[in-house]
Design an enzyme around this catalytic site. Structure first.
Site, mmCIF file in Angstrom:
data_model
loop_
_atom_site.group_PDB
_atom_site.id
_atom_site.type_symbol
_atom_site.label_atom_id
_atom_site.label_comp_id
_atom_site.label_asym_id
_atom_site.label_seq_id
_atom_site.Cartn_x
_atom_site.Cartn_y
_atom_site.Cartn_z
ATOM 1 N N ASP A 1 4.190 0.620 12.035
ATOM 2 C CA ASP A 1 2.990 -0.028 11.485
ATOM 3 C C ASP A 1 2.862 -1.491 11.922
ATOM 4 O O ASP A 1 1.872 -2.151 11.582
ATOM 5 C CB ASP A 1 2.999 0.051 9.948
ATOM 6 C CG ASP A 1 2.651 1.457 9.456
ATOM 7 O OD1 ASP A 1 2.249 2.299 10.269
ATOM 8 O OD2 ASP A 1 2.791 1.701 8.240
ATOM 9 N N CYS B 1 -5.421 12.545 13.341
ATOM 10 C CA CYS B 1 -5.984 11.219 13.121
ATOM 11 C C CYS B 1 -5.984 10.476 14.436
ATOM 12 O O CYS B 1 -5.638 11.032 15.472
ATOM 13 C CB CYS B 1 -5.219 10.465 12.041
ATOM 14 S SG CYS B 1 -3.708 9.739 12.617
ATOM 15 N N ARG C 1 -8.705 -0.671 4.231
ATOM 16 C CA ARG C 1 -7.844 0.386 3.690
ATOM 17 C C ARG C 1 -6.460 -0.162 3.365
ATOM 18 O O ARG C 1 -5.818 0.332 2.431
ATOM 19 C CB ARG C 1 -7.689 1.531 4.704
ATOM 20 C CG ARG C 1 -8.934 2.366 4.873
ATOM 21 C CD ARG C 1 -8.632 3.578 5.711
ATOM 22 N NE ARG C 1 -7.437 4.257 5.181
ATOM 23 C CZ ARG C 1 -6.733 5.167 5.838
ATOM 24 N NH1 ARG C 1 -7.094 5.514 7.051
ATOM 25 N NH2 ARG C 1 -5.675 5.732 5.302
ATOM 26 N N ARG D 1 -0.314 14.563 13.606
ATOM 27 C CA ARG D 1 0.263 14.264 12.288
ATOM 28 C C ARG D 1 0.325 15.485 11.357
ATOM 29 O O ARG D 1 -0.403 15.561 10.356
ATOM 30 C CB ARG D 1 -0.496 13.118 11.608
ATOM 31 C CG ARG D 1 -0.396 11.817 12.357
ATOM 32 C CD ARG D 1 -0.982 10.674 11.588
ATOM 33 N NE ARG D 1 -0.128 10.199 10.516
ATOM 34 C CZ ARG D 1 -0.504 9.294 9.624
ATOM 35 N NH1 ARG D 1 -1.712 8.777 9.682
ATOM 36 N NH2 ARG D 1 0.321 8.896 8.675
ATOM 37 N N LYS E 1 0.837 -1.214 0.000
ATOM 38 C CA LYS E 1 0.000 0.000 0.000
ATOM 39 C C LYS E 1 0.869 1.261 0.000
ATOM 40 O O LYS E 1 0.651 2.174 -0.795
ATOM 41 C CB LYS E 1 -0.905 -0.001 1.242
ATOM 42 C CG LYS E 1 -1.579 1.324 1.509
ATOM 43 C CD LYS E 1 -2.457 1.289 2.733
ATOM 44 C CE LYS E 1 -1.790 1.732 4.006
ATOM 45 N NZ LYS E 1 -1.507 3.178 4.099
ATOM 46 N N ASN E 2 1.845 1.287 0.898
ATOM 47 C CA ASN E 2 2.613 2.525 1.053
ATOM 48 C C ASN E 2 3.594 2.766 -0.088
ATOM 49 O O ASN E 2 4.213 3.822 -0.163
ATOM 50 C CB ASN E 2 3.353 2.537 2.399
ATOM 51 C CG ASN E 2 2.386 2.711 3.553
ATOM 52 O OD1 ASN E 2 1.202 2.990 3.344
ATOM 53 N ND2 ASN E 2 2.866 2.538 4.773
#
Ligand code: UD1
Length: 418
Positions: free
Chosen positions: A303, A116, A395, A121, A22-23
């Site tokens: 993460d 968030c 997500r 952030r 994803k990133n």
């Protein structure tokens, strides 16, 4: 709305294919804005976030086709260089369009992301970096308006090696006039892949994978094709699952991206065997308590912090898990405690006192990785766990319940009325 219902305490066994990261794919999609013509991206994970980025690019006026893991992006012309609040609010990585839009079209209006679930952030490094390249930045009605006739290379030093700011500024610098030097840049594998992709488009970048990156601007880039690297966070999540619950072989990984997790899992007592791009993990007979402190790459990824805490919750003994990247990223802790874990948070550390076992309960996920942590805990717990608000997991994880079900987990997705 949907929830995951997990009957825990079953062994996991078999193979799992790791999806594209994803990133890595999100900045690559944004980088397609830098070029006229068709960018082809292979191994694109079908995630809520990739679809949000695709929608954002379409709003901007880009043509997109996406099927069977292949995405084609044609940003030859665009209608409006605007990233609206409703999309940025869903996904902060939308901010990645700022650098490419200003660099190629001279103007961008991108909604300012709010805080968030894990704290404020900010995006100040992105904005200061663009200002250094000569962009004029204003805030109006919650939107960042960035303008520049032509960006001019400069020296930029980040106070912290931010992944997003590094990606944004590198993308902007590829079309700037002259040389941009970024000091204290991020060197995460996803940034390395972004740089390599930009180089294949004709960008001139030195120092890839180091903290000092030099970009020599070019007049234009050419469209090209790229395959997304495997998702090291998804892989880490399955490695942690295997360490607690059975024997899992992960297919399509880059083991070097997972060195610290593998080292830590070995300390935990799990057996980990690497065979080229595959990694097999076998459960620990006794789960040792192992401290972890998150850090920038190659350190332990923030993460994976939530998933690690899930594993440590059933360890023999106590461990301390400290997050140095995001001080507030512990929303999973009260939910894990609902399953019988014994975790307290002090400052930016979680003190995890291992318990004999977890017991299923209803829990609620608050972000992508917290969801993964709760799923892992549910798989380890006796009885039934319901993980609610699972739109978060979608997500960042592609068909996670199918992947776990194929390994023998009793897990299903159920629709619920709001
Ligand atoms: C990316 C990842 C996210 C991961 C994080 C850290 C994507 C799409 N997301 O997020 O999954 O958890 O890296 O590895 O790739 N900061 C500032 N000012 C800024 C930018 C960042 O103070 O302008 C701070 C942040 O608050 C945080 C730290 O820097 O404390 C790291 O953030 P950053 O590396 O920018 O994370 P993201 O790129 O948002």
């Amino acid at each position: 709305m949907e929830k995951l219902v997990i009957e825990g305490n079953h062994q996991l066994r078999g193979e799992v294919q790791i999806s594209g990261a994803k990133n890595a794919v999100l900045p690559i999609m944004a980088a397609a804005l830098l070029v006229a013509g068709e960018t082809k991206i292979n191994r694109v994970p079908d995630l809520r976030d990739t679809r949000t980025m695709a929608k954002l690019l379409e709003v901007i006026g880009v043509q997109i086709q996406f099927a069977d893991g292949k995405m084609m992006i044609d940003a030859t012309s665009i209608d409006k260089p605007i990233a609206p609040y409703d999309l940025v609010n869903k996904m902060r990585a939308s901010f990645y369009v700022l650098g490419p839009l200003v660099a190629r079209f001279g103007k961008a209006i991108v909604s300012l992301p709010g805080g968030c679930a894990w704290g404020p952030r900010p995006v100040d490094y992105h904005l200061k970096g663009l200002e250094k390249l000569g962009a004029k930045i204003e805030l109006e009605g919650g939107d960042i308006i960035a303008k520049s006739k032509k960006l001019i290379g400069n020296k930029i030093r980040f106070d912290f090696p931010s992944v997003g700011a590094t990606g944004n500024i590198i993308m902007a610098a590829t079309l700037a006039k002259g040389e941009t030097k970024i000091e204290n840049a991020a060197k995460e594998p996803e940034i390395v892949q972004l740089c390599e992709f930009l180089v294949s488009m004709g960008a001139k970048i030195d120092g890839i994978g180091t903290t000092d990156i030099i970009v020599e601007g070019v007049n234009e880039l050419l469209p090209c094709e790229v395959s997304v690297i495997p998702d090291r966070i998804e892989a880490g999540t399955f490695l942690i699952a295997g360490a607690a619950l059975g024997k899992i072989t992960l297919k399509n990984t880059i083991p070097e991206h997972l060195s610290v997790v593998i080292e830590k899992l070995t300390e935990v007592g799990a057996e980990v065997v690497i065979d080229k791009n595959d990694i097999t993990v076998k459960r620990a007979k006794k789960i040792n308590a192992v401290d972890v402190t998150t850090a920038v790459f190659p350190g332990f990824a923030t993460d994976l912090q939530a998933q690690w805490i899930a594993l440590m919750s059933i360890a023999t003994g106590s461990s301390i898990v400290t997050d140095t990247i995001y001080n507030d990223r512990f929303s999973h802790v009260p939910e894990l405690n609902r399953l019988g874990a014994n975790i307290t948070v002090e400052g930016n550390s979680a003190i995890v006192r291992g318990v004999k076992g977890l017991v299923g309960a209803k829990v609620r996920s608050t972000d992508i990785r917290a969801s993964a942590s709760l799923i892992l805990a549910g798989l380890m717990a006796k009885g039934v766990t319901e993980v609610n608000h699972i739109h978060h997991i979608d997500r960042g994880y592609e068909k996670i319940e199918n992947k776990f079900a194929q390994l023998g987990a009793k897990i299903k997705r159920i629709s619920v009325d709001d």
